[in-house]
Scaffold this active site. Sequence first.
Site, PDB file in Angstrom:
ATOM      1  N   HIS A  82     -29.867  50.887 -23.550  1.00 40.30           N
ATOM      2  CA  HIS A  82     -29.126  50.758 -24.875  1.00 40.30           C
ATOM      3  C   HIS A  82     -30.012  49.789 -25.702  1.00 40.30           C
ATOM      4  O   HIS A  82     -30.144  48.681 -25.113  1.00 40.30           O
ATOM      5  CB  HIS A  82     -27.788  50.532 -24.795  1.00 40.30           C
ATOM      6  CG  HIS A  82     -27.130  50.682 -26.107  1.00 40.30           C
ATOM      7  ND1 HIS A  82     -27.050  49.850 -27.286  1.00 40.30           N
ATOM      8  CD2 HIS A  82     -26.288  51.711 -26.657  1.00 40.30           C
ATOM      9  CE1 HIS A  82     -26.256  50.541 -28.235  1.00 40.30           C
ATOM     10  NE2 HIS A  82     -25.791  51.490 -27.947  1.00 40.30           N
ATOM     11  N   GLU A 147     -32.163  56.766 -30.100  1.00 40.36           N
ATOM     12  CA  GLU A 147     -31.773  55.748 -31.032  1.00 40.36           C
ATOM     13  C   GLU A 147     -32.525  55.340 -32.071  1.00 40.36           C
ATOM     14  O   GLU A 147     -33.396  54.378 -31.980  1.00 40.36           O
ATOM     15  CB  GLU A 147     -30.891  54.702 -30.521  1.00 40.36           C
ATOM     16  CG  GLU A 147     -29.979  54.872 -29.337  1.00 40.36           C
ATOM     17  CD  GLU A 147     -29.399  53.630 -28.583  1.00 40.36           C
ATOM     18  OE1 GLU A 147     -28.442  52.830 -29.193  1.00 40.36           O
ATOM     19  OE2 GLU A 147     -30.462  52.806 -28.109  1.00 40.36           O
TER      20      GLU A 147
END
Length: 231
Positions: A82, A147
């Site tokens: 992430h 992302e």
Amino acid sequence: MNGSQSLVKQIVDQLNNANLDGTNEVVIAPPAIYLLDVSRNIKPPVEVAAQNSYTVNSGAYTGEISPEQIKDAGIPWVILGHSERRSLFGDSDKIVADKVKAALAVGLKVIACIGETLEERDWRGRLEVSIALHPPLTPRNIVVAYEPVWAIGTGKVATAQQAQDVHHDLRKWLGQRVSQPVADATRIIYGGSVNAKNCTELAPGADIDGFLVGGASLKPEFIDICKCKKN
């Protein structure tokens, strides 16, 4: 790193009462301290993921959680790479690659995140190191989450066409570097300030297979996102 016992219960209750029909695969990732409680109380079709795991299964690594421990606890998924892990905690491409390899080795399913800042605009190196060089890579055990770091938490979202274009390039790259059948079947999800309004604009993209939801997952609108249909 959000929530409390009461908020977690509220979210679980909302999902359990949402009459999800299983058309969309829904995976929620509470902080590690709530994983077991959520796993025991959430009802199918919702599944549970850890937010992170380490590169080895045991040892003197105080504060870490191992992929083997996650598997032992009955948690089927883990999120790795992430953008916040990368930017705040120093998770380099090599570290993420080792985490992905360790998680796959014990049978966990991985949501592998790759991202880019406006300055970088280059996901290829991260995907190369983090995913493609560590078989077995199958559509069943790994989901790629793109992302755009510049959009996370800013309220800015890539246009539907921008998101689709990047996802198309990701799938094309997987076809060239892995195989076309794997590329066609791999789920590529978008993460960047997704909410109940813009998910309906993004969902129709041919190569957008779902969403990695941040702040909106703490709000009632999360149910609307879970029920968002592609067509």
